[in-house]
Design a protein around this motif. Structure first.
Motif, PDB file in Angstrom:
ATOM      1  N   ALA A  87       0.831  -1.211   0.000  1.00 54.57           N
ATOM      2  CA  ALA A  87       0.000   0.000   0.000  1.00 54.57           C
ATOM      3  C   ALA A  87       0.860   1.254   0.000  1.00 54.57           C
ATOM      4  O   ALA A  87       0.602   2.209  -0.735  1.00 54.57           O
ATOM      5  CB  ALA A  87      -0.943  -0.008   1.204  1.00 54.57           C
ATOM      6  N   ALA A  88       1.910   1.260   0.828  1.00 53.67           N
ATOM      7  CA  ALA A  88       2.777   2.433   0.901  1.00 53.67           C
ATOM      8  C   ALA A  88       3.523   2.657  -0.412  1.00 53.67           C
ATOM      9  O   ALA A  88       3.679   3.795  -0.872  1.00 53.67           O
ATOM     10  CB  ALA A  88       3.772   2.270   2.047  1.00 53.67           C
ATOM     11  N   THR A  89       3.972   1.575  -1.032  1.00 54.30           N
ATOM     12  CA  THR A  89       4.698   1.708  -2.301  1.00 54.30           C
ATOM     13  C   THR A  89       3.786   2.228  -3.406  1.00 54.30           C
ATOM     14  O   THR A  89       4.170   3.099  -4.199  1.00 54.30           O
ATOM     15  CB  THR A  89       5.293   0.350  -2.713  1.00 54.30           C
ATOM     16  N   LEU A  90       2.570   1.702  -3.466  1.00 52.85           N
ATOM     17  CA  LEU A  90       1.616   2.171  -4.472  1.00 52.85           C
ATOM     18  C   LEU A  90       1.313   3.655  -4.289  1.00 52.85           C
ATOM     19  O   LEU A  90       1.214   4.416  -5.252  1.00 52.85           O
ATOM     20  CB  LEU A  90       0.322   1.364  -4.383  1.00 52.85           C
ATOM     21  N   THR A  91       1.188   4.071  -3.025  1.00 51.26           N
ATOM     22  CA  THR A  91       0.833   5.463  -2.739  1.00 51.26           C
ATOM     23  C   THR A  91       2.016   6.415  -2.946  1.00 51.26           C
ATOM     24  O   THR A  91       1.886   7.451  -3.605  1.00 51.26           O
ATOM     25  CB  THR A  91       0.339   5.584  -1.285  1.00 51.26           C
ATOM     26  N   ASP A  92       3.167   6.064  -2.399  1.00 49.00           N
ATOM     27  CA  ASP A  92       4.281   6.999  -2.343  1.00 49.00           C
ATOM     28  C   ASP A  92       5.152   7.012  -3.591  1.00 49.00           C
ATOM     29  O   ASP A  92       5.839   8.003  -3.866  1.00 49.00           O
ATOM     30  CB  ASP A  92       5.160   6.691  -1.125  1.00 49.00           C
ATOM     31  N   GLU A  93       5.153   5.928  -4.338  1.00 47.95           N
ATOM     32  CA  GLU A  93       6.038   5.857  -5.495  1.00 47.95           C
ATOM     33  C   GLU A  93       5.288   5.708  -6.816  1.00 47.95           C
ATOM     34  O   GLU A  93       5.426   6.538  -7.718  1.00 47.95           O
ATOM     35  CB  GLU A  93       7.039   4.701  -5.319  1.00 47.95           C
ATOM     36  N   ILE A  94       4.482   4.675  -6.925  1.00 48.49           N
ATOM     37  CA  ILE A  94       3.829   4.421  -8.214  1.00 48.49           C
ATOM     38  C   ILE A  94       2.808   5.513  -8.538  1.00 48.49           C
ATOM     39  O   ILE A  94       2.747   6.005  -9.668  1.00 48.49           O
ATOM     40  CB  ILE A  94       3.175   3.024  -8.210  1.00 48.49           C
TER      41      ILE A  94
END
Length: 455
Positions: free
Chosen positions: A356-363
């Motif tokens: 969830a954090a990767t999808l929000t903060d990077e992708i």
């Protein structure tokens, strides 16, 4: 050699050319966010001299069209315009057209802000916001003064009967719904003469600029009925989008009815408005479940529709809150000892948080502003992941507590309790029943959206 397929842009250009009696060209066509039940497209069109024609297309999902409803929506827009309601102009409409391939409605694009949180917070809209609740009441009054003869094709069924029938079709007894239905039957006010009811007049379906309301959108739920239904719907907590003020998060009920009285000369009582607000809250609960069923029943694959299923408990909570029947069951039970595991880290909940954090903060950041719909769908994915993480963390404790509460009122399941409330075998106002109903709703809501809970 085969002919090239007719594109959506080609289809729109042909329809507009026919409607205007001149050649219209269409450039960019892109779908806007939202529109879980109908698609909304922004269209860049030009007249024969190259002048811009800002256009919006509303259409049913191809293969899932309702031509009669789309024809009715066009009639509502025309009748409302004649009554002085600010609405987009209907440019063309039809049951289908090559390239569009579904019932459709083409309108001129009206400038204005529609995103609720911007309407609630944008400093440039401060003056308009201070008068918006009163203006919404006034515009609703104009809608209700529309000529009903022009929209005689609209449904005029009893709204409470209709929403109960829709709920029964799910064959999914819910105690909170049964409580709401019984309360509404017991406290129903006298009916007013039937009028054109917008059916979905709320923040998100209005275009607003510094001068106030510029356009009333999304007439697909319009019908003939008691006009106060629209005022109650506008006060439903879901349409406050986290803000405190009861009318769309921007005003008071008194301001709303002041504007309504200015337009119509009539003023609903507090009890009348409260009944329709409670009805609207229950209606949104059932409509949310209906929307989700379109995905789960196989009618239409949709991430948006599926995710709505996890929001039903928000409306269960709001129903009990509106009726004064929400009971605080007390402190949460002590959590059981964590189970041992043979798996290495990251644990399941950590995986969910990481993704969830990767999808929000990077992708999401990498997509940029030119991928608006993709970012919107990504936010839904992240929200669903976090719901899954909270459910995993919650374990069986909440379910065990709910089971114990149900046994205290002689029921094995929530469906059993719902059936007994419906039959009158138990009193929905009994404290033990209220606790059992509330505890189950709170258990769902703490997982689905804990921010929805009132502190």
């Amino acid at each position: 050699m085969t002919d090239s397929p007719i594109t959506l842009a080609d289809g729109i250009a042909a329809v507009l050319s026919d409607a205007r009696g001149e050649s219209v060209t269409v450039g960019d066509v892109h779908r806007l966010t939202g529109g879980a039940s109908r698609q909304v497209w922004s269209v860049e069109a030009f007249d024969a001299d190259g002048g811009p024609l800002p256009v919006v297309l509303r259409r049913d999902p191809p293969g899932h069209g309702d031509a009669q409803r789309m024809r009715a929506e066009a009639a509502c827009l025309r009748a409302a315009a004649a009554a002085g309601v600010p609405v987009p102009q209907v440019l063309a409409s039809g049951d289908a057209a090559p390239g569009i391939d579904a019932p459709y409605l083409l309108m001129n694009r009206v400038d204005g802000e529609s995103i609720p949180r911007r309407l609630q917070r944008d400093p440039e809209l401060t003056t308009a916001r201070s008068e918006l609740a009163e203006q919404m009441g006034y515009v609703l009054g104009l809608i209700h003064l529309s000529d009903v003869a022009e929209v005689a094709m609209l449904d005029s069924a009893d709204p409470l009967d209709a929403i109960e029938a829709m709920y029964r079709e799910f064959d999914e007894p819910r105690p909170a719904v049964e409580v709401g239905l019984r309360w509404l039957r017991d406290h129903r006010p006298s009916a007013r003469p039937k009028a054109l009811v917008h059916g979905d007049f709320r923040m998100g379906n209005l275009l607003v600029d510094r001068t106030g309301i510029r356009g009333v959108l999304d007439w697909e739920l319009a019908h003939l009925g008691d006009p106060i239904e629209d005022l109650g719907w506008l006060c439903v907590r879901a349409w406050r989008f986290g803000a405190e003020l009861p009318v769309g998060g921007v005003g008071t009920r008194e301001q709303l009815v002041d504007g309504y009285e200015r337009a119509t000369g009539t003023r609903p009582s507090d009890a009348e408005l409260h009944w329709w607000e409670a009805y609207g809250t229950l209606r949104w609960l059932v409509l949310s479940r209906f929307q989700a069923q379109r995905h789960f029943g196989g009618e239409e694959f949709s991430l948006e529709l599926a995710s709505i299923g996890r929001r039903v408990c928000e409306s269960e909570y709001d129903v009990l809150l509106a009726l004064g029947l929400l009971e605080d069951p007390g402190d949460d039970p002590e959590p059981r000892s964590a189970a041992t595991t043979v798996h290495d880290r990251p644990a399941t909940t950590e995986i969910v948080d990481l993704v969830a954090a990767t999808l929000t903060d990077e992708i999401a950041q990498a997509l940029g502003d030119d991928h608006e719909r993709q970012r919107y769908l990504l936010r839904i994915c992240v929200n669903l992941l976090r719901i899954a993480g909270r459910e995993i963390s919650a374990g069986d404790d909440a379910a065990n507590t709910v089971r114990d509460r149900l046994r205290e009122v002689g029921c094995d399941t929530e469906a059993d309790l719902a059936t007994r409330i419906r039959s009158g075998a138990v009193d929905y106002d009994d404290v033990a029943v209220r606790v059992a109903v509330s505890d189950a709703v709170l258990a769902r809501l703490r997982v689905a959206n804990p921010r929805h809970l009132i502190p």
